[in-house]
Design an enzyme around this catalytic site. Structure first.
Site, PDB file in Angstrom:
ATOM      1  CD  GLU A  97     -42.595 -32.299 -28.360  1.00 31.81           C
ATOM      2  OE1 GLU A  97     -43.256 -33.321 -28.581  1.00 31.81           O
ATOM      3  OE2 GLU A  97     -41.644 -32.268 -27.558  1.00 31.81           O
TER       4      GLU A  97
ATOM      5  CB  THR B   4     -40.215 -39.324 -29.567  1.00 25.53           C
ATOM      6  OG1 THR B   4     -41.122 -39.333 -28.465  1.00 25.53           O
ATOM      7  CG2 THR B   4     -40.984 -39.150 -30.861  1.00 25.53           C
TER       8      THR B   4
END
Length: 193
Positions: free
Chosen positions: A121, A177
């Protein structure tokens, strides 16, 4: 999925569409990770394991396994849409970590696999556990701290007799994101709320 009011500190696992990773052993190729194919991304994701959350999570999981004397080959089936805000990259990372661990009899705990997902991530969307934590631990998860990592599963009491229902909203446009975070101020003054 992360929960809007709990941005980066609260997430939950949901049933339904998700990512699936098939993993195979690459004999006599220690540490090697190969992404054979990706389905469901319309050719948009890289097959280079160093540039893809699946490859990064697999590499980190091999490290957690003590660097076995073989490598892994992966095939990703995307079930979550890219840039949906539903944790698409975390779903891929969690699926890869789970699949690679499973090849070796699942000696690495779910909590440890979150660490592999976090490395992934961090590379693609930022260091946050609100999606990968619930994807691997299940249920609702409170992220108390990322450094050191403290994840707290939250019981909700549902069960089969009293299931919890809620609606997930998927915008008709992509909301990656990294780009969404770039438009947020670094601090919000309480007086502004």
């Amino acid at each position: 999925a992360n929960l809007g009011p709990g941005f980066d500190w609260l997430g939950c696992a949901v049933e339904g569409a998700g990512d699936i990773v098939a993993a195979k052993v690459l004999r006599d190729q220690p540490g090697k990770v190969v992404i054979e194919a990706i389905h469901g991304d319309r050719g948009r994701l890289s097959l280079n394991p160093a540039d893809n959350c699946v490859g990064i999570a697999a590499t980190e999981t091999l490290k957690l396994l003590g660097n076995p004397s073989c490598g892994v080959s992966l095939t990703l089936h995307k079930g979550l849409p890219l840039g949906s805000g539903l944790g698409s990259s975390a779903a891929s990372a969690a699926a890869a970590a789970w699949a690679v661990n499973g090849l070796f009899g699942s000696p690495v705990s779910r909590a440890e696999l979150v660490l592999a997902g976090l490395v992934s991530e961090a590379a693609v969307s930022g260091y946050h556990a609100d999606n990968v934590g619930p994807a691997l631990l299940g249920g609702f998860v409170l992220i108390r701290s990322c450094d050191p990592l403290q994840l707290i599963p939250l019981p909700y009491g549902g069960g089969n007799n009293h299931p919890l229902w809620f609606t997930l909203v998927n915008p008709a446009f992509e909301t990656p994101t990294k780009k969404m975070r770039a438009v947020l101020p670094s601090e919000v003054c309480p007086a502004a709320m």
